[in-house]
Design a protein around this motif. Structure first.
Motif, mmCIF file in Angstrom:
data_model
loop_
_atom_site.group_PDB
_atom_site.id
_atom_site.type_symbol
_atom_site.label_atom_id
_atom_site.label_comp_id
_atom_site.label_asym_id
_atom_site.label_seq_id
_atom_site.Cartn_x
_atom_site.Cartn_y
_atom_site.Cartn_z
ATOM 1 N N GLU A 181 38.655 37.837 46.634
ATOM 2 C CA GLU A 181 38.990 36.851 47.694
ATOM 3 C C GLU A 181 39.212 37.830 48.959
ATOM 4 N N GLU A 220 42.433 40.383 35.360
ATOM 5 C CA GLU A 220 41.456 39.702 35.956
ATOM 6 C C GLU A 220 42.059 38.849 37.132
ATOM 7 N N GLU A 224 41.155 41.409 40.056
ATOM 8 C CA GLU A 224 39.848 41.327 40.545
ATOM 9 C C GLU A 224 39.517 40.163 41.122
ATOM 10 N N GLN A 225 40.162 38.808 40.912
ATOM 11 C CA GLN A 225 39.838 37.720 41.665
ATOM 12 C C GLN A 225 40.388 37.841 43.094
#
Length: 380
Positions: free
Chosen positions: A188, A180, A183-184
């Motif tokens: 970004e 996760e 993915e963030q």
């Protein structure tokens, strides 16, 4: 309770439920063989944990988390109660109490507790399960058979099973968390790249219109000529729209409209550079037309600035654009383009190379400079 119910818990829980169902099915022959040794009510009580496992397995990805937690607590609780009452339900004679088959399901039940309780409580449950049948024998028979007492110590080995499940769950939860976060970070990074691309586009715009005008203004004293006034007007309009979001959604333009757009951009940047057009019926991308037009405008501006004029042509057909800008100026070395040639490097070459299907060639020497900017619809 442990932390928030996660997809990892659902996946591990489903595996535990399926293993529990398999263990229950494998125990059916032994349970039938012992049917006469235990009261019927105890058999009914013992059937509840497998039924709860079936319910969990069937509705695992649909049942609310609160229902799943209730199943994982109720299933071992009912099994523990059955173990405590096993000697009460025993109908055999003599001193020996056979270990009920349900005792061998406790590893499954204890593993499910890892999903809903903190590990110290789960370890305490392991000890309680190991002592359940010996306590039942002591309470209802007044004595603990040696075989039951020995099996109680053996079942303390479920601590290893519980720790294995706990470790597996911790590793999967960490993997899920890292994925996760990755993915963030990727999102970004894409946002930063988009912002960087927007800044580079703005830098090209500033160079194309504003800095070029300021540079030209330094060459004049007194009343500025009309050409410089016109360039200043274009520069001010560029700054006025610099804080707006550019239109990036591609639409299809008629090739004739694309040619007129490119001619308009070059005429606005350098009115002294005459650009002819040749059009074949078809369609081209609006993004390609505007990008090629802006690069051609910079090439025309350079021709007007360094060669006092030039000429050009636009060829637009279905899925194809070719723009040529030529001048008879002193030329330069295309292989030695550095920081001093920001317009050529950024506003022409990089702008076109970033366009999918774009291409650019620059030939320059003592006889002048020729810039050819092209685009073909990708895949054609």
């Amino acid at each position: 309770m442990t932390h928030t119910w996660s997809p990892v818990d659902r996946s591990i829980g489903l595996g535990i439920a399926l293993l529990g169902i398999a263990a229950a099915l494998a125990s059916i022959p032994a349970l039938l063989a012992q049917a006469g040794q235990f009261a019927p009510w105890w058999g009914l009580l013992l059937s509840i944990p497998p039924l709860l496992l079936v319910l969990a397995a069937v509705g695992w990805f649909r049942l609310p988390a609160v229902v799943l937690r209730a199943i994982w607590i109720a299933q071992p609780a009912v099994l523990f109660l059955a173990l405590l009452l096993s000697c009460l339900a025993w109908t055999g004679n003599g001193e020996f109490v056979p270990s009920p088959q349900s005792w061998w399901w406790d590893a499954i039940a204890l593993s499910s507790l890892v999903l809903v309780l903190r590990i110290p409580y789960v370890l305490a449950a392991v000890i309680a399960f190991s002592a359940a049948v010996p306590l039942s024998a002591l309470a209802f028979l007044g004595d603990i058979p040696d075989s039951v007492l020995a099996a109680g110590f053996v079942h303390c080995a479920n601590i290893a099973v519980v720790m294995l499940v706990y470790s597996l769950r911790a590793q999967l939860v960490e993997y899920h968390r890292v994925r996760e976060v990755t993915e963030q970070l990727r999102a970004e990074d894409e946002r930063i790249q988009a912002a960087s691309a927007g800044f580079e586009a703005f830098a090209r715009e500033v160079h194309d219109e504003v800095l070029a005008t300021f540079g030209a203004a330094l060459l004049f004293d007194g009343e500025p000529p009309e050409e410089l006034r016109r360039s200043a007007s274009v520069a001010l309009r560029s700054l006025a729209r610099a804080d707006g979001e550019p239109v990036t959604e591609p639409i299809e333009l008629r090739s004739s409209d694309a040619a007129e757009l490119i001619r308009a951009l070059t005429a606005e940047a350098a009115p002294g550079v005459a650009v002819a057009s040749a059009v074949t019926a078809g369609w081209v991308s609006s993004v390609a037309a505007s990008t090629v037009g802006l690069a051609a405008a910079e090439a025309a501006r350079n021709a007007a600035r360094h060669a006092v004029g030039g000429s050009g042509s636009v060829l637009a057909a279905d899925g194809t654009i070719v723009v040529t800008i030529s001048d008879t100026g002193p030329g330069f070395d295309p292989e030695a383009i550095g920081a001093a040639h920001f317009g050529v490097r950024e506003s022409i070459i990089r702008r076109i190379l970033e366009l999918d299907g774009g291409r650019v060639t620059i030939d320059s020497g003592a006889q002048g400079t020729r810039v050819v900017i092209g685009w073909n619809r990708p895949g054609e």
